[in-house]
Design a protein around this motif. Structure first.
Motif, mmCIF file in Angstrom:
data_model
loop_
_atom_site.group_PDB
_atom_site.id
_atom_site.type_symbol
_atom_site.label_atom_id
_atom_site.label_comp_id
_atom_site.label_asym_id
_atom_site.label_seq_id
_atom_site.Cartn_x
_atom_site.Cartn_y
_atom_site.Cartn_z
ATOM 1 N N GLN A 29 0.627 -1.314 0.189
ATOM 2 C CA GLN A 29 0.343 0.038 0.261
ATOM 3 C C GLN A 29 0.744 1.499 -0.095
ATOM 4 N N LYS A 30 0.044 2.065 -0.119
ATOM 5 C CA LYS A 30 0.961 3.793 -0.646
ATOM 6 C C LYS A 30 1.505 4.331 1.094
ATOM 7 N N CYS A 31 2.663 4.542 0.761
ATOM 8 C CA CYS A 31 2.572 5.546 2.228
ATOM 9 C C CYS A 31 2.285 6.593 2.322
ATOM 10 N N GLY A 32 1.513 6.811 3.503
ATOM 11 C CA GLY A 32 0.592 8.335 4.217
ATOM 12 C C GLY A 32 1.328 8.177 5.663
ATOM 13 N N SER A 33 0.176 9.342 6.258
ATOM 14 C CA SER A 33 -0.386 9.711 7.616
ATOM 15 C C SER A 33 -1.915 9.398 7.901
ATOM 16 N N VAL A 34 -1.883 9.018 9.120
ATOM 17 C CA VAL A 34 -3.331 9.021 9.555
ATOM 18 C C VAL A 34 -3.368 10.606 10.224
ATOM 19 N N GLY A 35 -2.298 10.839 11.363
ATOM 20 C CA GLY A 35 -2.082 12.143 11.550
ATOM 21 C C GLY A 35 -3.494 12.347 12.553
ATOM 22 N N GLU A 36 -4.823 13.595 12.820
ATOM 23 C CA GLU A 36 -5.332 13.509 13.272
ATOM 24 C C GLU A 36 -6.537 12.643 12.995
ATOM 25 N N LYS A 37 -6.651 12.146 11.811
ATOM 26 C CA LYS A 37 -7.635 11.346 10.458
ATOM 27 C C LYS A 37 -8.348 13.085 10.153
ATOM 28 N N MET A 38 -8.459 13.986 10.099
ATOM 29 C CA MET A 38 -9.172 15.311 10.137
ATOM 30 C C MET A 38 -9.344 15.114 8.482
#
Length: 371
Positions: A264-273
């Motif tokens: 899967q591609k890389c990325g950030s969930v962060g604060e899910k906004m």
């Protein structure tokens, strides 16, 4: 505006359901079986509780190969496809321990979840140098176990690496104890987890085992099944030859597992906004578990248990002695204190001995490799 929100929810659910086309919905749990389905210490009825089983499976962190992350090692790797499967399984095992510790076994994830504690947990496994349990941190810490970036790990190696990494993250509030030489020594665990003020630091106990030559010896299968029934189990890391899997339960004679072999591609969930963060969060969850017969599993594996309190640890020891370590075919030994004698090994200089508790697997790591 309302229609856009509805379409966004449909898009998220479609992404969630279509994450792994290799797992067929009708093949994950045998629907008509009367055998109980065990998932991380919980017993289910497949006929009556199939949706609940899948909800439980979907709550587990599903860590897979990723691509496009910040270059790692030499040569500069931007994906762990082909070498990171056991590292991802280690992430799933630790992720389960943190979910259980900080949110509880009764907590369930949904695509709309924005629980701050949950987000703190999933953020810790993102593919970033700043994340304490990222592929970067695990691969680089592997150097201390004589594993270069891009090399395969075995169950024992990933356990040793995670043991070191948790010491650098105060928030996770957990100690990892890796049992050596197929022996759990209660005295050593108490020294690790009991503090001077009589408090207990939560324990993740990982026990590397080898249960056969090329396949799991059938005499151990019933004990392996029992390990999934014990409260506090965080599952099992192992797999089949050439592939590592994270095992979360069983039905009949088949183990249930989450498979990291999807890129899967890389990325950030962060604060899910943002929508990208919402989609990224869904990529950490898989609704369907796969199955494999116990006898087809690789014999090199590691079982694990979480003990949040001293009482839970005492109860675990009692259960292990009864269900796992008793009888004529125990999976491992559990003892109050280390009674192993100092051992003289062939080839050592005069007056040099192997220290009690020395991990013989360190010199036999090939037994724990997926190559």
């Amino acid at each position: 505006m309302i229609l856009n929100e509805i379409f966004a929810k449909i898009r998220r659910m479609d992404l969630y359901l279509a994450q792994d086309s290799n797992i067929i919905e009708t093949d994950d749990i045998p629907r008509e079986t009367r055998d109980p389905v065990w998932v991380l210490g919980r017993r289910y009825n497949a006929i009556q509780e199939l949706d609940l089983i899948r909800r439980d499976v979907a709550t587990r962190l599903w860590c897979t190969y990723r691509k496009g992350f910040v270059p790692l090692g030499r040569p500069q790797l931007t994906s762990d496809k082909g070498w990171g499967c056991m590292l991802r399984c280690g992430q799933m095992l630790l992720g389960q321990a943190l979910l259980d510790l900080h949110l509880g076994r009764d907590w369930f994830w949904t695509p709309e979840t924005r629980d701050p504690t949950y987000l703190k947990i999933v953020n810790r496994f993102e593919d970033s140098r700043k994340s304490p349990f990222s592929i970067h941190q695990i691969a680089l810490m592997g150097d201390s176990e004589d594993k270069r970036v891009g090399e395969w790990f075995g169950p024992n190696t990933i356990a040793q690496v995670l043991k070191k990494l948790v010491k650098y993250d105060d928030w996770c509030s957990i100690n990892i104890f890796v049992a050596l030489d197929n022996c759990v020594v209660i005295e050593e665990i108490r020294k690790l987890c009991e503090k001077d003020d009589n408090t207990w630091v939560p324990l993740l106990l990982i026990i590397p085992l080898r249960l056969g030559l090329s396949e799991v010896n059938p005499i151990y299968i019933d004990r392996l099944k029992k390990s999934f029934e014990i409260p506090g189990t965080c599952g099992l890391i192992g797999g089949r030859p050439n592939q590592a899997h994270y095992f979360i339960g069983y039905v009949g004679d088949e183990a249930l597992y989450l498979d990291p072999h999807t890129t899967q591609k890389c990325g950030s969930v962060g604060e899910k906004m943002s929508q990208n963060e919402i989609d990224m969060d869904s990529s950490y969850h898989q609704k369907f578990a796969a199955r494999i017969h116990f006898e087809r599993m690789d014999p090199s594996l590691a079982i694990s248990f979480l003990c949040r309190t001293r009482t839970e640890f005492d109860e675990l020891c009692t259960r292990l002695k009864l269900d796992i370590c008793g009888g004529s075919q125990p999976l491992f030994e559990i003892t109050d204190m280390n009674q192993m004698p100092w051992r003289k090994m062939p080839g050592l200089p005069k007056n040099e001995f192997i220290v009690p508790g020395h991990n013989m697997h360190d010199s036999e790591e090939d037994e724990f490799e997926f190559i």
